[in-house]
Write a protein that holds these residues in place. Structure first.
Motif, short mmCIF file in Angstrom:
data_model
loop_
_atom_site.label_atom_id
_atom_site.label_comp_id
_atom_site.label_asym_id
_atom_site.label_seq_id
_atom_site.Cartn_x
_atom_site.Cartn_y
_atom_site.Cartn_z
N ALA A 1 0.83 -1.20 0.00
CA ALA A 1 0.00 0.00 0.00
C ALA A 1 0.86 1.26 0.00
N PRO A 2 0.84 2.04 -1.09
CA PRO A 2 1.67 3.25 -1.15
C PRO A 2 1.19 4.30 -0.14
N GLU A 3 2.15 4.93 0.52
CA GLU A 3 1.86 5.96 1.52
C GLU A 3 2.89 7.07 1.38
N ASP B 1 2.60 -1.06 4.57
CA ASP B 1 2.41 -2.39 5.12
C ASP B 1 3.63 -3.29 4.96
N LYS B 2 4.62 -2.85 4.20
CA LYS B 2 5.85 -3.63 3.99
C LYS B 2 7.05 -3.04 4.72
N ASP B 3 6.89 -1.83 5.28
CA ASP B 3 8.00 -1.10 5.89
C ASP B 3 9.13 -0.94 4.88
N GLU B 4 8.75 -0.47 3.68
CA GLU B 4 9.72 -0.28 2.61
C GLU B 4 9.53 1.07 1.92
N THR B 5 10.60 1.52 1.28
CA THR B 5 10.58 2.74 0.48
C THR B 5 10.99 2.39 -0.95
N LEU B 6 10.31 3.00 -1.93
CA LEU B 6 10.57 2.71 -3.34
C LEU B 6 11.00 3.97 -4.07
N ALA B 7 11.89 3.79 -5.04
CA ALA B 7 12.23 4.83 -6.01
C ALA B 7 11.75 4.34 -7.38
N ALA C 1 14.86 1.29 -7.20
CA ALA C 1 15.47 0.97 -5.90
C ALA C 1 14.37 0.66 -4.90
N ARG C 2 14.70 -0.21 -3.96
CA ARG C 2 13.73 -0.63 -2.95
C ARG C 2 14.51 -1.02 -1.70
N TRP C 3 14.13 -0.46 -0.57
CA TRP C 3 14.88 -0.75 0.65
C TRP C 3 13.98 -0.64 1.88
N LYS C 4 14.46 -1.21 2.97
CA LYS C 4 13.73 -1.18 4.22
C LYS C 4 13.72 0.24 4.79
N SER C 5 12.52 0.68 5.20
CA SER C 5 12.39 2.01 5.79
C SER C 5 12.87 2.04 7.23
N ALA C 6 12.92 0.86 7.88
CA ALA C 6 13.37 0.74 9.27
C ALA C 6 12.45 1.47 10.24
N CYS C 7 11.16 1.49 9.91
CA CYS C 7 10.18 2.11 10.82
C CYS C 7 9.52 1.09 11.75
N GLY C 8 9.62 -0.19 11.42
CA GLY C 8 9.00 -1.20 12.25
C GLY C 8 7.59 -1.55 11.79
N GLU C 9 6.84 -2.18 12.68
CA GLU C 9 5.53 -2.71 12.33
C GLU C 9 4.55 -1.63 11.87
N ALA C 10 4.63 -0.43 12.45
CA ALA C 10 3.70 0.64 12.09
C ALA C 10 3.94 1.17 10.68
N GLY C 11 5.14 0.96 10.17
CA GLY C 11 5.45 1.35 8.80
C GLY C 11 5.76 2.82 8.62
N PRO C 12 6.26 3.19 7.43
CA PRO C 12 6.61 4.58 7.13
C PRO C 12 5.40 5.40 6.72
N ARG C 13 5.58 6.72 6.76
CA ARG C 13 4.51 7.65 6.40
C ARG C 13 4.97 8.59 5.28
N ALA D 1 9.47 9.71 7.16
CA ALA D 1 8.82 9.78 8.47
C ALA D 1 8.32 8.41 8.89
N CYS D 2 8.66 8.03 10.11
CA CYS D 2 7.99 6.94 10.81
C CYS D 2 6.91 7.59 11.68
N THR D 3 6.19 6.83 12.47
CA THR D 3 5.12 7.43 13.27
C THR D 3 5.65 8.25 14.44
N ASP D 4 6.92 8.07 14.82
CA ASP D 4 7.44 8.80 15.98
C ASP D 4 8.86 9.33 15.78
N LYS D 5 9.32 9.35 14.54
CA LYS D 5 10.66 9.86 14.25
C LYS D 5 10.78 10.13 12.76
N VAL D 6 11.86 10.82 12.39
CA VAL D 6 12.20 11.03 10.99
C VAL D 6 13.59 10.47 10.75
N GLU D 7 13.76 9.81 9.61
CA GLU D 7 15.04 9.20 9.24
C GLU D 7 15.61 9.89 8.00
#
Length: 331
Positions: free
Chosen positions: A171-173, A190-196, A206-218, A232-238
């Motif tokens: 699901a794109p977010e 839902d995959k905790d991933e980021t796409l280019a 390119a495709r890589w782990k967002s490292a946000c955890g179960e809640a996923g990236p925003r 953005a994760c739900t409680d931090k920015v990377e």
């Protein structure tokens, strides 16, 4: 150690007092609030576009005069998510060339409006509910994230005819566009991933782990030079250094309830609203892409999705049927 902590706290408090916070009431407010999601700032007209979902309107705030014009009478619809019922309508906006594009969840439409007269120019309907709407200048297209059917729809920006459907496996977010390198970024929540995605070929590069955890990236923001991507994760920015293999460089805590956010090129700062903790975190970005929280300003619970307009950050505060504006104090 205690002295160092007290000095750090004092510096943070002093920095926070350098900001003024005010509220801007929106038309049509009620005890149900006004459902807001993506806002958009048009620098050419100094106008903030605020899709105001359940009111069936788009509020257009002149950030210089404080006056609000309204595009009213747009479709709304009651939907059920789990056991919760809510009314949806216009929910996203993106600034194009003398045009602002608005997505509407009620009838799955994307419409183009003249950025000055607010006249509706054209509309198109897609077969999935739109989420984010993004003008992609290198290809003169409008990209629409449709998480319910795990795709991105590509529309011709001039005609709004659908040109392509990019099928995804999640699901794109959120979105960010690197016009210089002709790349579109999105997250798979839902995959905790980021796409280019290459804007020309519509292929994932390119495709890589967002490292946000179960809640996923925003949300996402691209640095103007294209070297760094902020996620953005739900409680931090990377911060990620982009390249053949994107590298996680740094992160900064923001408090809970983060969605989309904004970046100031001139100040080299990120502005991140945290809805659950009711605060705006201002994060310094150094030349190597590393992050450091510099200031936290109290806003209101529920305030989120900040957009920078000039020297002011405007946050959507749906519960209060208002915008919250944060700017440097002139005192």
């Amino acid at each position: 150690m205690r002295i160092a902590l007290l000095l750090a706290l004092s510096a943070s408090l002093n920095a926070a007092t350098n900001y003024a916070v005010r509220t801007i009431a929106l038309p049509g407010g009620s005890d149900r609030g006004i459902a807001m999601d993506y806002l958009a700032y048009d620098a050419s007209t100094k106008s903030l576009w605020v899709p105001a979902g359940n009111t069936g309107a788009v509020d257009v705030l002149d950030t210089k005069t404080g006056k609000t014009r309204q595009i009213a009478g747009l479709p709304t619809k009651e939907i059920t998510t789990g056991e919760r019922k809510r009314v949806v309508g216009p929910s996203s906006a993106s600034v194009g060339r003398n045009v602002v594009y608005v997505g509407n969840r009620a009838n799955s439409s994307v419409c183009a409006y003249d950025s000055r007269s607010l006249k509706q120019l054209r509309c198109a309907t897609i077969d999935a509910m739109p989420d984010g709407v993004s003008f992609v200048s290198p290809s003169n297209e409008v990209w629409v994230t449709t998480p319910r059917d795990q795709s991105i729809r590509v529309l011709d920006a001039s005609t709004l005819k659908e040109k392509a459907k990019i099928a995804l496996d999640g699901a794109p977010e959120g979105y960010a566009v690197d016009a210089k390198h002709k790349t579109f970024f999105t997250n798979l929540e839902d995959k905790d991933e980021t796409l280019a995605i290459d804007v020309q070929t519509k292929k994932t590069t390119a495709r890589w782990k967002s490292a946000c955890g179960e809640a996923g990236p925003r949300g996402l923001v691209i640095a103007p030079d294209g070297k760094f991507l902020f996620v953005a994760c739900t409680d931090k920015v990377e911060s990620f250094r982009l390249g053949a293999k994107p590298e996680l460089l740094s992160s900064a805590d923001t408090g809970a309830g983060v969605d989309s956010f904004d970046f100031s090129q001139g100040m080299h700062q990120l502005f991140v609203g945290a809805a659950r903790t009711g605060q705006l975190t201002i994060i310094d970005v150094d030349s190597s892409g590393h992050l450091k929280s510099s200031t936290q300003v109290t806003t209101a619970q529920g305030a989120r999705n900040g957009v920078l307009a000039g020297g002011t950050v405007y946050l959507a505060h749906s519960q209060g049927s208002e915008l919250i504006a944060v700017s440097r104090s002139t005192k």
